[in-house]
Design a protein around this motif. Structure first.
Motif, short mmCIF file in Angstrom:
data_model
loop_
_atom_site.label_atom_id
_atom_site.label_comp_id
_atom_site.label_asym_id
_atom_site.label_seq_id
_atom_site.Cartn_x
_atom_site.Cartn_y
_atom_site.Cartn_z
N VAL A 158 1.13 4.14 -6.60
CA VAL A 158 0.74 5.02 -7.71
C VAL A 158 -0.64 4.65 -8.25
O VAL A 158 -1.46 5.52 -8.55
N PHE A 159 -0.92 3.35 -8.36
CA PHE A 159 -2.21 2.92 -8.91
C PHE A 159 -3.36 3.34 -7.99
O PHE A 159 -4.41 3.78 -8.46
N ASP A 160 -3.16 3.20 -6.70
CA ASP A 160 -4.21 3.60 -5.75
C ASP A 160 -4.46 5.11 -5.81
O ASP A 160 -5.61 5.55 -5.81
N VAL A 161 -3.38 5.89 -5.87
CA VAL A 161 -3.53 7.34 -5.89
C VAL A 161 -4.23 7.78 -7.17
O VAL A 161 -5.15 8.62 -7.14
N LEU A 162 -3.84 7.20 -8.30
CA LEU A 162 -4.46 7.57 -9.57
C LEU A 162 -5.93 7.16 -9.61
O LEU A 162 -6.79 7.90 -10.09
N ARG A 163 -6.21 5.99 -9.07
CA ARG A 163 -7.59 5.51 -9.04
C ARG A 163 -8.48 6.47 -8.23
O ARG A 163 -9.59 6.80 -8.64
N ARG A 164 -7.98 6.95 -7.11
CA ARG A 164 -8.75 7.89 -6.28
C ARG A 164 -8.98 9.21 -7.03
O ARG A 164 -10.06 9.79 -6.94
N LYS A 165 -7.98 9.66 -7.77
CA LYS A 165 -8.12 10.91 -8.51
C LYS A 165 -9.18 10.77 -9.61
O LYS A 165 -10.03 11.66 -9.79
N PHE A 191 -6.54 11.53 -19.19
CA PHE A 191 -5.82 10.54 -18.39
C PHE A 191 -4.50 11.14 -17.91
O PHE A 191 -4.12 11.01 -16.74
N ARG A 192 -3.81 11.83 -18.79
CA ARG A 192 -2.54 12.45 -18.42
C ARG A 192 -2.76 13.67 -17.53
O ARG A 192 -1.89 14.01 -16.71
N PHE A 193 -3.89 14.31 -17.68
CA PHE A 193 -4.29 15.37 -16.77
C PHE A 193 -4.37 14.83 -15.34
O PHE A 193 -3.87 15.44 -14.39
N CYS A 194 -4.97 13.65 -15.20
CA CYS A 194 -5.06 13.00 -13.88
C CYS A 194 -3.67 12.63 -13.36
O CYS A 194 -3.38 12.78 -12.17
N LEU A 195 -2.82 12.15 -14.26
CA LEU A 195 -1.45 11.80 -13.86
C LEU A 195 -0.68 13.03 -13.38
O LEU A 195 0.03 12.98 -12.37
N SER A 196 -0.84 14.14 -14.11
CA SER A 196 -0.15 15.37 -13.68
C SER A 196 -0.69 15.85 -12.34
O SER A 196 0.05 16.45 -11.55
N ALA A 197 -1.96 15.57 -12.07
CA ALA A 197 -2.58 16.01 -10.81
C ALA A 197 -2.01 15.26 -9.61
O ALA A 197 -2.03 15.78 -8.49
N ILE A 198 -1.52 14.05 -9.81
CA ILE A 198 -1.00 13.27 -8.68
C ILE A 198 0.52 13.32 -8.60
O ILE A 198 1.11 12.69 -7.72
N ASN A 199 1.16 14.06 -9.49
CA ASN A 199 2.62 14.03 -9.57
C ASN A 199 3.30 14.33 -8.24
O ASN A 199 4.20 13.60 -7.80
N ASN A 200 2.87 15.40 -7.57
CA ASN A 200 3.50 15.76 -6.30
C ASN A 200 3.26 14.71 -5.22
O ASN A 200 4.10 14.51 -4.33
N TYR A 201 2.14 14.01 -5.30
CA TYR A 201 1.76 13.06 -4.25
C TYR A 201 2.52 11.75 -4.35
O TYR A 201 2.64 11.03 -3.35
N ILE A 202 3.01 11.43 -5.55
CA ILE A 202 3.72 10.16 -5.70
C ILE A 202 5.22 10.37 -5.90
O ILE A 202 5.95 9.40 -6.10
N VAL A 215 0.84 -1.21 0.00
CA VAL A 215 0.00 0.00 0.00
C VAL A 215 0.87 1.26 0.00
O VAL A 215 0.58 2.24 -0.68
N SER A 216 1.95 1.21 0.76
CA SER A 216 2.84 2.36 0.84
C SER A 216 4.19 1.90 1.38
O SER A 216 4.34 0.76 1.83
N ALA A 217 5.15 2.81 1.32
CA ALA A 217 6.47 2.50 1.86
C ALA A 217 7.09 3.77 2.43
O ALA A 217 6.72 4.88 2.05
N VAL A 218 8.02 3.58 3.35
CA VAL A 218 8.74 4.71 3.94
C VAL A 218 10.19 4.64 3.49
O VAL A 218 10.83 3.58 3.56
N TRP A 219 10.70 5.80 3.04
CA TRP A 219 12.09 5.92 2.62
C TRP A 219 12.77 6.96 3.51
O TRP A 219 12.14 7.92 3.96
N SER A 220 14.06 6.79 3.73
CA SER A 220 14.77 7.68 4.63
C SER A 220 16.13 8.10 4.06
O SER A 220 16.83 7.30 3.42
N ASP A 221 16.48 9.36 4.32
CA ASP A 221 17.83 9.83 4.04
C ASP A 221 18.81 9.16 5.00
O ASP A 221 18.44 8.80 6.14
#
Length: 888
Positions: A444-451, A405-416, A239-245
């Protein structure tokens, strides 16, 4: 099927097009656009994007949207224009209500952007200033909210959501008063950024894609099935992951996983003890507190997408959330698991990803220097990049659906992307490219689906009545003169938002890029200073004035409280010969990071209403130019466009500053200056003229019919006393006038109240004592009380003050060195007389003595200076020549 309109024929490509040189026989809009892109004339329009021909054609949907300057606008205007109204038949006064519209609206939230004005706020302005069929223009269109608002003026439910009613084709308020006619307006949207115009085009097309969501969701499901290994861990969905510096302790060289510090309860905003050597470390150094700055370890590896070896700061996955609902669990990722995860992406065939570098700039340099990210593809984790790039390659059953479709992808860009932090803030910090040390990687699929589902729930943005063009607002040669009925514009506000830098993030995917040298912002990296910004704004408003019909309105939203930027906007408006009629508040109820944190930021946005004078007035002005009649004509025209009254949120009448004598005099002077006309009246003569020619009420001036309306309201409504902070000579005089208008008062009675209202006096202004202000501007009675002079006494008093000010100005002319502190009213009086007597060099030389940063913040002085420079001969003249006859 009904009869085709000319616009329908235009959309289908069956009418002719003009390429600015000759009329072409149309075969197809795309073919015409293709021919034009190859031509030198078309590509020389300012703001023509950085892109190859095929990229422009692929992104465009002509004739209603082009990813370059739109060559079909002239025909489109001819197709939409209804019966022409005479200038005299149209009348609106300035919109005089403060507007507050929140952002929590489904339409507004379809797509994010650096700055947006809620469409419902825009609808109120459009309804006030236009009628159905009128053409609205926005030269800094952003996401296209002006177009959305224009279209939704024909949507009854949306109109009713504003608190209005639609009855018999008219929009009415709760009292039954008619606000406007009901019906959609046309809109032309232009923006320099291909990202913005791509978003705007699709925003205005939401109602045209009713069956889009079902097909789009099927595509997402299919791609997710094909790439099921991507978000799979032990047979369960990720569902998600955490990344760290990862950082290095500068004292012991031990690696510090930032995530471990968070898990251990450390406040990552503050210094903490290195787990290995216990020395105090943090993201910034503090010698006083004994804190050392953390360093970054780098990994050198071969990047298959870039086909080169790169060095990147160490950044690792530390945790994944897998499963759904009750079965959802968090699983730590070991170093070995992480290496296996990374290896997957070295052994597979990649979809096409952007290989662009971020351009040098203010925000991009912060990213490059702070996070070590130089390439756009490194703004994503490998998994997110692979999924996102695969989805960008998908083609739906029509170009319009693919674009949506690409409009939706651009809308989620910052979120993913790596902008998304673990500790909240959906999409990261607005207005920046900041990448937090703890990143939450979303599926990414979950976020795009919600958008897509969110867009499915939006009722739409009305029937398409907009045309979109990608170009600079400084060059609108593809729009004919005097064809626009109303302009709403939200220009870039100084340095706060670096549009071309921020938009390069999405434009790398679109394949069409902003021409950064045309971006109208302050940017020290690009060597764009206040002079650059002021010049660009002057070009923009000159174009606005050219395309706007006489007698029509422009609304300017302004966010920045930097005096120099605010002055540049005012100068640009006045130099375009537009009349500022009202300044109001637009409260968007949310603020961006830079607006909150920058020194001088404001809570609310200013909205300026300006007016293009009618042709008949311009003719009368020219006939009486330089004579008292021109001043009278100006005031009459100016008062006619002002609202007779203004109510505040308490339901009380409030003072309209534009009707006060100081503002009227400043507007009259400015209008004569930009026409290179002699200023016909001194301040004293002007104030006497106001009293003789117009009706005065509560310190404001009216035309006779306006005064009657004001009196009728005044009888039944309380007047809110003007809250006036004293910060310079002019506000001090106005405050004393207001006090003495209530009742004559002694110096002793005025002094404590004066001191109470006195705020920090402008640092460049010579501070005057109350006694001096009274002596110069008011009359002392035999009873020891000061009074406002009657009209017969005013002229003599003003003449004495004028001579005193000119003597002070004469000292400034003769003085050597910098004028860091001066009496502004004396400089203004000297400039006015120098202009009258054509001593332009005196204006320029005194202006040069004032620090340029300060001069940029005083619009009244700056306007004289800039115009005088065009006429001043090269001379060393330091003498100011004047005598009493010059001021009679």
């Amino acid at each position: 099927m009904g009869k085709q309109t000319k616009l329908d024929m235009l959309i289908q490509g069956s009418v002719q097009s003009n390429d600015f040189q000759s009329v072409l026989e149309r075969k197809d809009a795309t073919e015409v656009l293709s021919d034009l892109v190859d031509g030198q004339v078309y590509s020389q329009i300012k703001g023509f994007p950085v892109a190859g021909k095929q990229s422009i054609l692929s992104l465009s949907v002509p004739p209603l949207y082009t990813a370059s300057p739109n060559p079909f606008i002239k025909e489109w205007i001819e197709s939409t224009s209804s019966k022409e109204k005479s200038e005299e038949a149209y009348y609106r006064d300035a919109f005089s209500a403060d507007v507050s519209e929140g952002k929590n609206d489904p339409v507004y939230n379809v797509h994010t952007y650096h700055t947006k004005v809620p469409h419902k706020a825009l609808m109120r302005y459009i309804l006030h200033y236009t009628e159905p069929g009128d053409i609205v223009f926005d030269g800094f269109a952003g996401t296209g909210m002006t177009g959305v608002a224009a279209q939704l003026c024909g949507d009854q439910r949306e109109i009713e959501s504003l608190g209005f009613k639609v009855l018999d084709g008219y929009v009415k308020d709760n009292s039954g008063e008619t606000i406007s006619k009901f019906g959609a307006r046309y809109a032309i949207l232009a923006d320099l950024s291909p990202t913005a115009t791509f978003i705007a085009h699709n925003y205005c097309n939401l109602s045209e894609n009713r069956d889009f969501a079902a097909e789009a969701l099927d595509v997402v499901d299919r791609v997710e099935e094909e790439l099921q290994w991507l978000y799979n861990s032990g047979g369960r969905k990720v569902v998600s992951a955490v990344w760290s510096d990862v950082f290095l302790c500068p004292n012991c060289n031990a690696e510090i996983l930032f995530w471990d510090m968070v898990q251990g309860g450390a406040d990552i905003q503050k210094p903490f003890a290195c787990p290995s050597c216990r020395s105090m470390v943090g993201k910034s150094e503090s010698k006083k507190a004994g804190v050392s700055k953390l360093e970054r370890p780098f990994e050198v590896k071969f990047d298959r997408n870039l086909n080169e070896v790169v060095s990147l700061p160490k950044f690792v996955m530390v945790e994944q959330t897998i499963g759904r609902g009750q079965t959802k669990s968090k699983v730590s990722v070991s170093p070995a698991d992480y290496l296996n995860f990374v290896q997957k992406f070295n052994d597979i065939h990649w979809p096409k990803v952007p290989t662009n570098k971020f351009m040098p700039g203010r925000q991009t340099n912060k990213l490059i220097n702070g996070s070590g990210i130089s390439y756009i593809c490194h703004m994503y984790t490998p998994r997110a990049l692979f999924a996102y790039a695969t989805l960008w390659e998908q083609q739906l059953t029509s170009p319009q659906k693919t674009a949506m479709f690409r409009f939706c992808l651009s809308a989620i860009n910052n979120y993913i992307s790596r902008k998304q932090g673990y500790f909240g803030g959906g999409g990261g910090v607005n207005g920046t490219l900041f990448t937090p040390s703890i990143h939450l990687e979303r599926n990414v699929f979950d976020v795009l689906r919600r958008k897509i589902k969110a867009i499915q729930k939006v009722r739409g943005t009305g029937h398409r009545t907009t045309i979109v063009s990608t170009q600079s607002a400084t060059d609108l040669r593809n729009i004919p003169d005097n064809t626009i009925d109303y302009i709403f514009t939200d220009p870039p506000f100084g340095e706060s938002i670096q549009y071309s830098e921020l938009n390069s993030f999405v434009e790398a995917w679109l394949g069409v890029h902003t021409r950064p040298e045309e971006d109208c912002v302050l940017n020290y990296v690009h060597k764009k200073d206040h002079g650059f910004y002021g010049e660009k704004m002057a070009q923009v408003f000159a174009e606005y004035a050219r395309i706007l019909k006489p007698g029509r309105w422009i609304t300017i939203e302004f966010h920045n409280s930097q005096n120099s930027v605010w002055t540049a906007i005012q100068q640009a408006v006045e130099s375009a010969r537009l009349l500022v009629a009202d300044v109001r508040l637009l409260d968007k109820q949310q603020r961006s990071f830079n607006a909150v944190n920058r020194a001088g930021a404001v809570n609310q946005d200013l909205v300026i209403s300006a007016y293009k004078p009618r042709t008949s007035f311009e003719q009368r002005f020219r006939e009486g130019e330089g004579q008292p009649a021109s001043a009278i004509e100006f005031v009459r025209e100016y008062l006619s466009i002002l609202s007779p009254s203004s109510m505040n949120f308490k339901g009380k009448l409030e003072l309209i500053p534009e009707r006060t004598r100081f503002v009227l005099f400043d507007r009259m002077v400015a209008y004569h200056l930009v026409h290179n006309a002699r200023i016909p009246l001194t301040a004293a003569e002007f104030y006497n003229m106001l009293n003789a020619q117009f009706m005065e009420r509560d310190g404001m001036y009216f035309l006779p019919d306006q005064a009657a309306k004001y009196d009728a309201i005044r009888v039944r409504t309380e007047v809110e006393q003007l809250s006036l902070f004293i910060r310079d000579e002019r506000t001090a005089v106005q405050w004393v006038r207001n006090q003495l208008s209530l009742a004559p008062q002694t110096l002793g009675e005025l002094t404590p109240k004066f001191l109470q209202e006195l705020r920090e006096w402008d640092s460049h202004e010579t501070r005057l004592e109350l006694r001096d202000l009274l002596n110069e501007n008011f009359i002392l009675g035999e009873d020891g009380r000061w009074r406002v002079p009657d009209p017969n006494s005013t002229k003599d008093l003003e003449l004495l003050k004028q001579k005193a000010l000119l003597k002070i100005f004469e000292r400034y002319v003769k003085s050597k060195g910098t004028l860091k502190v001066f009496r502004k009213e004396a400089v203004l009086e000297g400039f006015r007389l120098a202009w009258q007597t054509k001593q332009y060099s005196v204006i320029v030389q005194v202006s040069n003595k004032i620090p340029q940063k300060l001069l940029q913040e005083i619009p009244e002085l700056l306007q004289f200076c800039e115009i005088a420079r065009d006429y001043a001969p090269v001379t060393d003249q330091l003498e100011f020549q004047w005598d009493s006859n010059d001021i009679q």
